[in-house]
Design a protein around this motif. Sequence first.
Motif, PDB file in Angstrom:
ATOM      1  N   TYR A  34       0.832  -1.203   0.000  1.00 56.86           N
ATOM      2  CA  TYR A  34       0.000   0.000   0.000  1.00 56.86           C
ATOM      3  C   TYR A  34       0.866   1.252   0.000  1.00 56.86           C
ATOM      4  N   ALA A  35       0.520   2.214  -0.838  1.00 47.23           N
ATOM      5  CA  ALA A  35       1.185   3.516  -0.861  1.00 47.23           C
ATOM      6  C   ALA A  35       0.127   4.602  -0.775  1.00 47.23           C
ATOM      7  N   GLY A  36       0.530   5.777  -0.337  1.00 47.63           N
ATOM      8  CA  GLY A  36      -0.453   6.846  -0.199  1.00 47.63           C
ATOM      9  C   GLY A  36       0.134   8.221  -0.413  1.00 47.63           C
ATOM     10  N   ARG A  93       0.936  -7.020  -4.912  1.00 44.63           N
ATOM     11  CA  ARG A  93       0.017  -6.260  -5.752  1.00 44.63           C
ATOM     12  C   ARG A  93       0.004  -4.808  -5.273  1.00 44.63           C
ATOM     13  N   PRO A  94       0.169  -3.855  -6.181  1.00 45.40           N
ATOM     14  CA  PRO A  94       0.192  -2.451  -5.758  1.00 45.40           C
ATOM     15  C   PRO A  94      -1.208  -1.903  -5.492  1.00 45.40           C
ATOM     16  N   ALA A  95      -1.356  -1.235  -4.364  1.00 43.20           N
ATOM     17  CA  ALA A  95      -2.587  -0.519  -4.031  1.00 43.20           C
ATOM     18  C   ALA A  95      -2.197   0.883  -3.596  1.00 43.20           C
ATOM     19  N   VAL A  96      -2.959   1.874  -4.032  1.00 44.56           N
ATOM     20  CA  VAL A  96      -2.592   3.266  -3.770  1.00 44.56           C
ATOM     21  C   VAL A  96      -3.804   4.050  -3.296  1.00 44.56           C
ATOM     22  N   ARG A  97      -3.596   4.817  -2.247  1.00 39.99           N
ATOM     23  CA  ARG A  97      -4.608   5.757  -1.764  1.00 39.99           C
ATOM     24  C   ARG A  97      -4.086   7.165  -2.030  1.00 39.99           C
ATOM     25  N   LEU A  98      -4.663   7.828  -3.015  1.00 41.21           N
ATOM     26  CA  LEU A  98      -4.184   9.147  -3.421  1.00 41.21           C
ATOM     27  C   LEU A  98      -4.747  10.269  -2.558  1.00 41.21           C
ATOM     28  N   ASN A  99      -5.805   9.986  -1.830  1.00 39.59           N
ATOM     29  CA  ASN A  99      -6.428  10.996  -0.967  1.00 39.59           C
ATOM     30  C   ASN A  99      -6.395  10.537   0.490  1.00 39.59           C
ATOM     31  N   VAL A 100      -5.206  10.447   1.053  1.00 42.08           N
ATOM     32  CA  VAL A 100      -5.130  10.058   2.461  1.00 42.08           C
ATOM     33  C   VAL A 100      -5.816  11.107   3.330  1.00 42.08           C
ATOM     34  N   LEU A 101      -5.633  12.386   2.987  1.00 43.17           N
ATOM     35  CA  LEU A 101      -6.212  13.472   3.784  1.00 43.17           C
ATOM     36  C   LEU A 101      -6.932  14.506   2.921  1.00 43.17           C
ATOM     37  N   SER A 102      -7.179  14.184   1.666  1.00 44.01           N
ATOM     38  CA  SER A 102      -7.815  15.130   0.747  1.00 44.01           C
ATOM     39  C   SER A 102      -8.976  14.431   0.038  1.00 44.01           C
TER      40      SER A 102
END
Length: 259
Positions: free
Chosen positions: A48-50, A123-132
């Motif tokens: 997981y990335a963010g 497997r890549p997972a991404v959260r682009l809005n951790v605080l937005s």
Amino acid sequence: MPGDMRLSAYRSPTGCAQWENDFMRMLLDTRGGNTKLAKTNRAAPFRYAGLSLYPTNELCPGAKAAGCLDTCLSEAGRGTFPNVRSGRMAKTEYWLNERPAFIAQLRRELHNFAKTCARSGARPAVRLNVLSDIPFERHIDMAGEFAGIQFIDYTKLAARLDKTPENYQLIFSYSGSPKFANQNRKAFRTNAPIAVVFRHGLPRVFKSRPVIDGDRDDIANAFTPGCVIGLRAKGPAVHPPAAGPDFVVNNPDVIGAAS
């Protein structure tokens, strides 16, 4: 102090030069520096990335009606450290003032993250809005260029639900503020998972939907249609505000037992 005022106080005449000179770093947290990301990173087979920007009314357009900006998790956990806040503010200035460059850098980092995951078998997972709450589906080609990445986010914009690419799962973020009731109604008409922050523990059912423990795994939360994702109040949200709207919901099971 509201997020926009904090960011305004941070701004310098050189705009995003503050980012370029003092905070040149990656946009994405790929190492689990954020507590929420680190916890979810343990959920195999995903890594997981963010992206953590600094929340403002512009970056979180539903926050004013929801009443959540002043008690945002940006001020909890590592967000209490000045260097972390400064880094998030610098990234936000970069987004606001140099958007094409920001998006180009983000695309490079997403490609690099996908390659890193491929080498390790994750497997890549991404959260682009951790605080937005930015509609990133309008800014990057998730279904094409980044079809191999699973994107996950929370949103307070009900209009975004059921309109994102298949690899971009959204969880609606409920608010107990009366001004947010219309957004809540729209969200409950969909089958999207709905996250609700509770005080005094989690109820078993909320508004006829089963409640699951959402503090364990963001990725699993995104794939629970028809459920309420129960989150425990943290940071400033633990205590009701002295004035103004309250986005946190008091556990109805506790209230019912006490009455």
